[in-house]
Design a protein around this motif. Structure first.
Motif, PDB file in Angstrom:
ATOM      1  N   LEU A 307       0.801  -1.213   0.000  1.00 17.10           N
ATOM      2  CA  LEU A 307       0.000   0.000   0.000  1.00 17.10           C
ATOM      3  C   LEU A 307       0.837   1.269   0.000  1.00 17.10           C
ATOM      4  N   GLY A 308       2.107   1.145   0.362  1.00 15.45           N
ATOM      5  CA  GLY A 308       2.940   2.325   0.509  1.00 15.45           C
ATOM      6  C   GLY A 308       3.921   2.517  -0.633  1.00 15.45           C
ATOM      7  N   VAL A 309       4.994   3.249  -0.331  1.00  8.91           N
ATOM      8  CA  VAL A 309       6.001   3.583  -1.325  1.00  8.91           C
ATOM      9  C   VAL A 309       7.369   3.270  -0.750  1.00  8.91           C
ATOM     10  N   ALA A 310       8.097   2.386  -1.394  1.00  7.30           N
ATOM     11  CA  ALA A 310       9.436   2.032  -0.913  1.00  7.30           C
ATOM     12  C   ALA A 310      10.336   3.264  -0.938  1.00  7.30           C
ATOM     13  N   GLY A 311      10.948   3.571   0.220  1.00  7.21           N
ATOM     14  CA  GLY A 311      11.849   4.710   0.309  1.00  7.21           C
ATOM     15  C   GLY A 311      11.189   6.001   0.738  1.00  7.21           C
ATOM     16  N   LEU A 312       9.902   5.967   1.099  1.00 10.37           N
ATOM     17  CA  LEU A 312       9.195   7.192   1.463  1.00 10.37           C
ATOM     18  C   LEU A 312       9.826   7.869   2.672  1.00 10.37           C
ATOM     19  N   LEU A 313      10.192   7.097   3.696  1.00  5.89           N
ATOM     20  CA  LEU A 313      10.763   7.705   4.898  1.00  5.89           C
ATOM     21  C   LEU A 313      12.080   8.418   4.586  1.00  5.89           C
ATOM     22  N   GLU A 314      12.850   7.896   3.660  1.00  5.12           N
ATOM     23  CA  GLU A 314      14.101   8.557   3.292  1.00  5.12           C
ATOM     24  C   GLU A 314      13.830   9.923   2.655  1.00  5.12           C
ATOM     25  N   VAL A 315      12.762  10.028   1.892  1.00  5.27           N
ATOM     26  CA  VAL A 315      12.387  11.326   1.317  1.00  5.27           C
ATOM     27  C   VAL A 315      12.004  12.297   2.433  1.00  5.27           C
ATOM     28  N   VAL A 316      11.308  11.769   3.468  1.00  5.18           N
ATOM     29  CA  VAL A 316      10.960  12.593   4.621  1.00  5.18           C
ATOM     30  C   VAL A 316      12.230  13.057   5.328  1.00  5.18           C
ATOM     31  N   ARG A 317      13.190  12.149   5.514  1.00  5.70           N
ATOM     32  CA  ARG A 317      14.457  12.503   6.186  1.00  5.70           C
ATOM     33  C   ARG A 317      15.172  13.634   5.457  1.00  5.70           C
ATOM     34  N   ARG A 318      15.100  13.625   4.150  1.00  2.80           N
ATOM     35  CA  ARG A 318      15.787  14.652   3.364  1.00  2.80           C
ATOM     36  C   ARG A 318      14.989  15.951   3.290  1.00  2.80           C
ATOM     37  N   GLY A 319      13.798  15.947   3.873  1.00  7.00           N
ATOM     38  CA  GLY A 319      12.999  17.166   3.879  1.00  7.00           C
ATOM     39  C   GLY A 319      12.364  17.506   2.554  1.00  7.00           C
ATOM     40  N   ASN A 320      12.118  16.483   1.713  1.00  7.41           N
ATOM     41  CA  ASN A 320      11.586  16.739   0.375  1.00  7.41           C
ATOM     42  C   ASN A 320      10.106  16.426   0.233  1.00  7.41           C
TER      43      ASN A 320
END
Length: 856
Positions: A307-320
Motif C-alpha cells: 500500500l505504501g512507497v518504498a523509500g518514502l521515509l528517506e524522502v521525509v528525512r531529506r525534507g523533500n
C-alpha cells in the motif's frame, strides 16, 4: 425526566421518552427542554411525521445518488453499505461550543508536544513522566522515525476526538484519533444533504458553516510543504476502493482539488517523491495520508505492505516531502496515554485538561493493575494495540472461566492492557419509524493546524446507535450518522474555498496529471460500458426474434434465431452457451438467456459486466461529476432492483433492457458533453472505441460471415442492423434494398457512421496519437504502428471483394480473414497500451480492506 410511552412526532416533543439516569441532549432539566431545542422541535412538529419521513427518504436518495457509502468488512451481501443519515441533528449552543472548542484546541496542542518529544528528545521518558514500556510496547511507535520530524511548531496537522457525555452532562473524551482521522468528509456531505432536505429550519436556526474548516485544512496542507513552496502538489494517499472510507478519500480529493493516489501511483527517485502519470513523473510535495503509517514504507516498516512507497521515509528525512499526519503519529492513539494526560497537561501547559478523558488505568503499574483485576466486573478492558484479533472486553459479561483467562493474559503482559470506566453515553432525539425516540450518541470532532493555530470544525460527525439502549455507534455495526449544528451567537459571513486573484489578473490553468491507475480504470470503464451496450442490444434483438418465432411459427424465423443465439454466446464470451449445443437447447433458450442476463458469477454476463463497470467507475470516484455519478448509481440500482432482486421471465426482460440501454446512453452523453478532451477523456474513449470495434467484429463474424440463402441472409442482416442501431440510417441510404455489400459499407467501412468499425479505428488512431510519448518522436510507437496497420488494411478493403463466396468453407473467407486479423491487432493494441501506460502495482485486496485510518 419524563418516562411516558413514546408517541408520534405529531403529538409533540413533550412525549419524548427520555431515560432515567441518562443525560439527554434536549433537556436542561427533568421536564424542561433547552430553548433552542424547543424551537427546533416545534418546527418538526409543524412539519409532521409524514413530511419528515419524506425528507428522510429524500436525504437517503441524495446520499445514494452521490455515491456516499461505507465499506463493510465481512459483509457477504454487499461490500458497500449506503451511508445512513438521521434528519434530526445534534444541536450545540454557542456557549457550550466555546468550551468544547477550547478543550479540543488544548488537547491538540498537548498531543502535538507529546508527539514531538517522543520522536525527539524523549525527555518525558527520561524524566519518568511516561513509562518506557507504554511507549516502546505500542505498535504505533516506529523507531525509524525518531529524530526525523520536520522542524515546525505543529507537527500534528490533523486531530480528531470522540466525545460523549456522562449522566451528569459533562463532556468526556473517549479516545483520540491521530493516525489518519476519518469522518470530516462524511460530516460535510451530511451538511450538504441537510441543506437540501431541511433548508428553512437550518437557515432559521443560524448554524455555523463548515466551509471555514476545509479552507483551513487546505491552507494547513499548503503550509507544511517543504522549501516553503507556494503552489505545492498535494496528493491524498488511499489504500484503494476496498477501504471502508474510500468514498471520503475521493470526496475530499475532489472537494479540495487534490490528486487521489494509491501507493503504486508513487515512486521515489533521487531522494524525492514522484507521481507516475501519463505525461511522465510529477514531483509530489505533500501527502494527506489515509494509509496506516506502518504500511507506508515497506523498506522501513512492514516489508509485506503493497500500500505504501518504498523509500518514502528517506524522502521525509531529506525534507523533500511532508506528510499529514507524520509517520509514527499512531503512537498518540495508545489508550494507555489517557491515564497520563492530566499530568502532562500540567507539565507542558501548566493547565488542567479542559476536556477530561474517561477514567483509565494502565496495568503496567502495580497499583493500577491490582485495581483493574479487583474491579473487572465494572470495567472495560482494552489492549493498548489495535491490531487484528485484539478486542475490547466488557468483563462484567464474561463467565468465570473467561474472566480467569483474561486475568492470566493481563498478568502475563500487564503493560499491554488498560482498564476503563464504563461510560454511559448521553441520548439524543432520533427519528425512528416515524417517531422521535432517544438513542445513545457519540460526537467526533475535527481539528487542523493552520496559520500558526489549531482550527476546530464548528460541528462534527455525530453517530447514534441503531437500537434503543445500545451503546455501539460504529458504522461497522450499523450505526446511523447525524449532522451536528453549532448555533451561531451572531450572523456568520460565508467562507469560500476559492482564492480570489487580483482584479484583471488571469491565472494559468492547471491540468491535473492522470495517474496510471486512474487511466487504467478509465480505459476499462469505457470497455465495460461498450460490452454492456453491445450485449444488451443483441440480447434485445434475440428476444424480439424469439417472440416472432413463437408467435408466427415461421421456419425462416427459427433458422435466423439459430444463428443469433450462438452469436450472443460469441459476442458475450459466455461459452459454451449456445455454441455446439443440442438442438433442443436452441428451441428452448429461455434458461440460458436468463443466465446470460443475471448470473453474476459467470464471466461475460450482463450482470458481471455491470458490476465490473461500477467497480471501475467507483475506483475513480473523484473524477466524475455529480450528474455522471448519478448515472452510474441509476444503472446499478435499477438493474439490482429489477433484475437481480426479482424472479423475472424472458417476456419481462425486454423492457428492462430498454431501461439499461437508456442509462448507458445517458452516461455516454454526459461524459461526452462534460469531460474536457485531456488524458482522462482519451483513455475513456479509447476503451470505448476499442471495445466497440471488437464487439462489432465478433457480431459480424458470427452472423454475416456465414453464407446463407438470400431469404435467411436478409433476416440476419436486418437483425444485425437492428442490434447495432443502424437500421434507420441504412433504410434512408438504401431504401428497401438489403444486401451484404451495402451492409458492410455501412457497418465496416463508413468512417462517418459512429457504429462502424472504420469509425472506431479512426478515433482510436487519433487518441493513440494524442497520448503522451517518450523523447523519440521520430519513430512510431508500437501502438501507433498497430493501429495504422489495422486502419490501413480496412481502408484498402473493397466490400464486393469481401463478399466473394467460398463454396468449400460455407463462409465469406476474405471477410472473415479481414475481421480476424483486425481483431488480433486490436487485442495486441490493448496489451501494448496497458504495458505502456498502466504500470501501477497490483495491490492486495486484503490490505486494502483491513488498513487505512480508524473505524467510524
Amino acid at each position: 425526566m419524563s418516562n411516558a410511552e413514546p408517541n408520534a412526532l405529531d403529538a409533540g416533543a413533550q412525549y419524548y421518552p427520555t431515560q432515567l439516569g441518562i443525560y439527554d441532549e434536549m433537556y436542561a432539566t427533568d421536564n424542561k427542554a433547552f430553548p433552542y431545542w424547543e424551537r427546533f422541535m416545534a418546527s418538526l412538529e409543524a412539519m409532521g411525521s409524514e413530511k419528515l419521513e419524506l425528507r428522510r427518504r429524500e436525504a437517503q436518495r441524495l446520499l445514494r445518488e452521490n455515491g456516499v457509502t461505507y465499506n463493510v468488512y465481512g459483509d457477504s451481501q454487499s461490500l458497500t453499505r449506503p451511508w445512513m443519515l438521521d434528519p434530526v441533528p445534534l444541536l450545540i449552543s454557542s456557549e457550550e461550543w466555546t468550551i468544547i472548542e477550547a478543550g479540543l484546541k488544548q488537547r491538540a496542542e498537548l498531543l502535538n508536544l507529546i508527539f514531538k518529544d517522543i520522536y525527539g528528545q524523549q525527555q518525558l521518558l527520561k524524566k519518568g513522566l511516561l513509562p518506557v514500556e507504554l511507549i516502546f510496547g505500542h505498535e504505533g511507535f516506529l523507531r525509524p522515525c525518531v529524530d526525523e520530524l520536520q522542524d515546525r511548531q505543529r507537527c500534528l496537522t490533523i486531530y480528531s476526538a470522540n466525545l460523549a457525555r456522562d449522566p451528569k452532562g459533562r463532556m468526556w473524551v473517549l479516545d483520540d484519533r491521530t493516525q489518519a482521522p476519518s469522518g470530516s468528509g462524511y460530516a460535510l456531505e451530511n451538511r450538504t444533504v441537510m441543506t437540501r432536505v431541511l433548508p428553512d429550519i437550518l437557515r432559521e436556526t443560524k448554524v455555523l458553516r463548515l466551509s471555514g474548516f476545509f479552507k483551513a485544512l487546505h491552507k494547513g496542507l499548503v503550509d507544511i510543504a517543504p522549501h516553503n513552496k507556494e503552489d505545492p502538489r498535494i496528493v491524498v494517499l488511499t489504500p484503494g476502493p476496498l477501504n471502508e472510507t474510500y468514498f471520503e478519500h475521493a470526496y475530499l480529493a475532489a472537494h479540495l482539488g487534490l490528486t487521489l493516489v494509491q501507493g503504486g501511483d508513487l515512486t521515489v527517485r533521487d531522494g524525492r517523491l514522484w507521481l507516475k502519470s501519463l505525461s511522465g513523473l510529477q514531483l509530489v510535495d505533500v501527502i494527506l495520508r489515509r494509509v496506516d503509517d506502518s504500511f507506508c514504507d515497506p523498506l522501513e516498516f512492514r516489508s509485506n505492505s503493497q500500500l505504501g512507497v518504498a523509500g518514502l521515509l528517506e524522502v521525509v528525512r531529506r525534507g523533500n516531502v511532508a506528510i499529514a499526519n507524520p509517520l509514527g503519529s499512531s503512537i498518540l492513539e495508545n489508550p494507555g496515554l489517557l491515564a497520563f494526560l492530566p499530568r502532562l497537561a500540567r507539565h507542558f501547559l501548566n493547565e488542567e485538561l479542559r476536556l477530561p478523558s474517561v477514567a483509565t488505568w494502565w496495568c503496567g503499574q502495580r497499583r493500577e493493575r491490582d485495581f483493574v483485576l479487583q474491579n473487572l466486573d465494572n470495567l472495560v478492558i482494552k489492549p493498548i494495540n489495535r491490531s487484528f484479533g485484539n478486542h475490547t472486553v466488557f468483563a462484567g459479561g464474561l463467565s468465570s472461566e473467561e474472566k480467569n483467562r483474561l486475568r492470566e493474559r493481563i498478568l502475563a503482559k500487564p503493560h499491554l492492557f488498560i482498564g476503563q470506566e464504563q461510560v454511559g453515553f448521553s441520548t439524543l432525539p432520533a427519528f425512528v419509524d416515524q417517531r422521535i425516540e432517544p438513542r445513545n450518541a457519540v460526537l467526533r470532532n475535527f481539528v487542523v493546524a493552520s496559520d500558526d493555530q489549531y482550527v476546530v470544525m464548528p460541528g462534527g460527525l455525530t453517530r447514534i446507535a441503531r437500537q434503543k439502549d445500545d451503546f455501539i455507534v460504529s458504522n461497522q455495526a450499523g450505526g446511523i450518522s447525524k449532522d451536528t449544528w453549532v448555533l451561531a451567537s451572531e450572523p456568520e459571513k460565508p467562507v469560500s474555498l476559492w482564492n480570489q486573484p487580483k482584479r484583471n489578473q488571469l491565472i494559468d490553468a492547471i491540468i491535473e496529471p492522470l495517474t496510471s491507475r486512474a487511466a487504467d480504470n478509465l480505459f476499462w470503464v469505457g470497455r465495460h460500458l461498450e460490452r454492456i451496450e453491445t450485449s444488451a442490444r443483441l440480447m434485445r434483438t434475440v428476444l424480439v426474434k424469439l417472440r416472432e418465432t413463437l408467435e408466427q411459427k415461421d421456419p425462416l424465423d427459427t433458422d435466423c434465431l439459430a444463428i443469433l443465439l450462438p452469436s450472443l454466446t460469441q459476442v458475450t464470451g459466455t461459452y459454451p452457451g449456445f455454441v455446439k449445443c443440442e438442438p433442443n437447447f436452441l428451441t428452448s433458450p429461455e434458461t440460458e438467456l436468463l443466465a446470460v442476463t443475471k448470473n453474476s458469477e459467470r464471466k461475460g454476463t450482463l450482470t458481471a459486466n455491470i458490476q465490473a463497470f461500477v467497480q471501475a467507475a467507483f475506483s475513480i470516484r473523484d473524477l466524475w461529476s455529480q450528474d455522471t455519478w448519478r448515472c452510474v448509481d441509476s444503472i446499478q440500482r435499477r438493474w439490482q432492483q429489477r433484475i437481480i432482486n426479482n424472479d423475472i421471465n424472458v417476456e419481462q426482460l425486454q423492457h428492462h433492457l430498454d431501461e439499461l440501454i437508456t442509462g448507458i446512453v445517458a452516461f455516454s452523453g454526459l461524459t461526452s458533453e462534460s469531460m474536457t478532451r485531456e488524458a482522462a477523456w482519451l483513455m475513456l474513449d479509447s476503451g470505448r472505441r476499442l471495445e466497440r470495434a471488437l464487439g462489432l467484429i465478433a457480431l459480424l463474424r458470427s452472423t454475416v460471415v456465414l453464407q446463407n440463402d438470400d431469404a435467411l441472409q436478409n433476416q440476419v442482416l436486418e437483425s444485425v442492423l437492428v442490434s447495432t442501431d443502424s437500421l434507420t440510417i441504412y433504410q434512408r441510404r438504401y431504401r428497401s434494398f438489403i444486401q451484404l455489400p451495402m451492409v458492410l459499407e455501412l457497418l465496416l467501412l463508413d468512417e462517418t457512421h459512429p457504429r462502424s468499425v472504420a469509425y472506431q479505428l479512426n478515433r482510436l488512431s487519433m487518441h493513440i496519437g494524442a497520448l503522451p510519448r517518450g523523447n523519440d518522436k521520430n519513430h512510431l510507437s508500437e501502438e501507433e504502428r498497430l493501429i495504422l496497420k489495422a486502419y490501413t488494411n480496412l481502408r484498402l478493403s473493397d466490400a464486393l471483394e469481401l463478399t466473394l463466396p467460398n463454396k468449400n468453407k460455407g463462409i465469406y473467407s476474405n471477410l472473415d480473414t479481414l475481421l480476424s486479423n483486425t481483431a488480433t491487432l486490436l487485442w495486441r493494441i490493448a496489451e501494448v497500451i496497458a504495458e505502456a501506460y498502466f504500470s501501477h502495482s497490483q495491490t492486495s485486496q486484503l490490505m486494502m480492506l483491513k488498513t487505512g485510518e480508524d473505524d467510524l
